[in-house]
Design an enzyme around this catalytic site. Structure first.
Site, mmCIF file in Angstrom:
data_model
loop_
_atom_site.group_PDB
_atom_site.id
_atom_site.type_symbol
_atom_site.label_atom_id
_atom_site.label_comp_id
_atom_site.label_asym_id
_atom_site.label_seq_id
_atom_site.Cartn_x
_atom_site.Cartn_y
_atom_site.Cartn_z
ATOM 1 N N HIS A 71 6.509 34.343 -26.966
ATOM 2 C CA HIS A 71 8.196 33.455 -27.038
ATOM 3 C C HIS A 71 8.350 32.362 -27.287
ATOM 4 O O HIS A 71 8.886 31.460 -28.116
ATOM 5 C CB HIS A 71 8.268 33.480 -24.980
ATOM 6 N N GLU A 120 13.315 27.521 -31.448
ATOM 7 C CA GLU A 120 12.329 27.299 -31.108
ATOM 8 C C GLU A 120 11.245 26.082 -31.792
ATOM 9 O O GLU A 120 10.693 25.154 -31.048
ATOM 10 C CB GLU A 120 11.209 28.347 -31.022
ATOM 11 N N HIS A 124 10.546 23.115 -29.233
ATOM 12 C CA HIS A 124 9.386 22.529 -29.164
ATOM 13 C C HIS A 124 8.469 22.877 -30.285
ATOM 14 O O HIS A 124 7.675 21.444 -31.156
ATOM 15 C CB HIS A 124 9.071 24.196 -28.951
#
Length: 253
Positions: A71, A120, A124
Site C-alpha cells: 500500500h 503515495e 508520503h
C-alpha cells in the site's frame, strides 16, 4: 514611523534567533531535528490484502492479486511535505515491472495507470525524503520494494499454514505467529463484520522501521490512525485494529 522599522526588524531577528536557540538547532541540523515541521520517528511499510481492498471499494476491481501487495511506505508524521516535488514516472522506469507486480493499483485495472504511485509519492514520499536512503523518487520506491522483499510476508504466512480461503483464523494466533517470527510487533487491521457476516476480515498489516531501516515494534499511535483515516485512495477509514476473535482471510471477493 521610519524610526520604528529598525526596531521591528531587530525584534524579528531576535525572535528567530531565540526560536532556533530554544529548539537546540543549528542551521545544519535543522532538517533532522524536532524543530522541523516534517520530522518523523519511524517508517511504516503497509501491506494490504487485495481481495479485502476490492471488498471495500467496488470499482473496476477485477481479478485482484491473491498475495499481499504494497500500500505504501509512510513516515509516521507529516503529509505532502513538498508540494512542488511532483511525481515523474520516468524516474522509476526500471522499477516498473516490480512496481506493477508488488505495488499495483488494485482499484484500477489498467497497467499504465500511475495515479496510485503519484498519490503515495506526493503524500508520503516527499516526507520520507528527509533521509538520504529515500531522498529521490527512485530511492523511495526502490527501498520500499527492498523492504517488502525483506519482510517476505506472503512466504512466511504460507510457511506457517495461514492461507486465504474459507477457513477462519483466531487473530491472536496470527499476531503471535508474526511477532514470534519477526521479533517485533506489527499492526494488523481488519474491517468489521457486515450485516450478513459473523467475523471480521483481515485487510492490512503494517511493519515499522527505524530511520536506519531496521524493524521495530509498531505502536498504535494517533498519528498512525490519522494516516490511515486520510488515505483517500482506498477508503481505509473502515479499517480498525483487529479484535482477538475469529477472522476471515478471503480468497475471493
Amino acid at each position: 514611523m521610519n524610526k520604528m522599522k529598525p526596531s521591528i526588524s531587530h525584534c524579528l531577528t531576535l525572535g528567530y534567533f531565540l526560536m532556533f536557540f530554544y529548539c537546540g538547532c543549528t542551521s545544519a541540523k535543522f532538517l533532522e531535528s524536532d524543530c522541523h515541521p516534517h520530522t518523523w520517528d519511524k517508517l511504516i511499510l503497509v501491506h494490504h490484502w487485495p481481495v479485502t481492498v476490492c471488498k471495500m471499494n467496488m470499482n473496476d476491481c477485477d481479478d485482484p492479486p491473491q498475495y499481499w501487495t504494497i500500500h505504501g511506505l509512510w513516515p509516521d508524521k507529516g503529509e505532502d511535505c513538498n508540494r512542488t516535488w511532483h511525481f515523474n514516472v520516468n524516474e522509476i522506469e526500471d522499477l516498473l515491472p516490480d512496481m506493477r507486480q508488488y505495488w499495483p493499483d488494485i482499484l484500477h485495472s489498467s497497467l499504465n495507470r500511475t495515479r496510485f504511485w503519484k498519490h503515495e509519492w506526493e503524500k508520503h514520499g516527499t516526507c520520507a525524503a528527509t533521509i538520504e536512503p529515500l531522498n529521490s523518487q527512485k530511492k523511495y520506491f526502490g527501498k520500499a520494494l527492498d523492504l517488502y522483499h525483506k519482510v517476505d510476508l506472503n512466504s512466511y504466512l504460507l510457511k506457517v499454514g495461514i492461507k486465504p480461503g474459507h477457513t477462519y483464523y483466531q487473530m491472536s494466533a496470527i499476531k503471535e505467529a508474526l511477532t514470534s517470527f519477526y521479533g517485533v510487533t506489527p499492526k494488523i487491521q481488519c474491517i468489521p463484520p457486515e450485516e450478513d457476516e459473523d467475523v471480521q476480515t483481515i485487510g492490512q498489516i503494517e511493519f515499522c522501521f527505524t530511520k536506519e531501516l531496521e524493524l521495530r515494534n509498531c505502536t498504535h499511535s494517533k498519528t498512525n490512525f490519522f494516516l490511515m483515516q486520510n488515505d483517500l485512495q482506498f477508503r481505509h477509514e473502515e479499517l480498525s485494529i483487529c479484535n482477538d476473535t475469529l477472522t476471515s482471510y478471503p480468497l475471493e471477493v
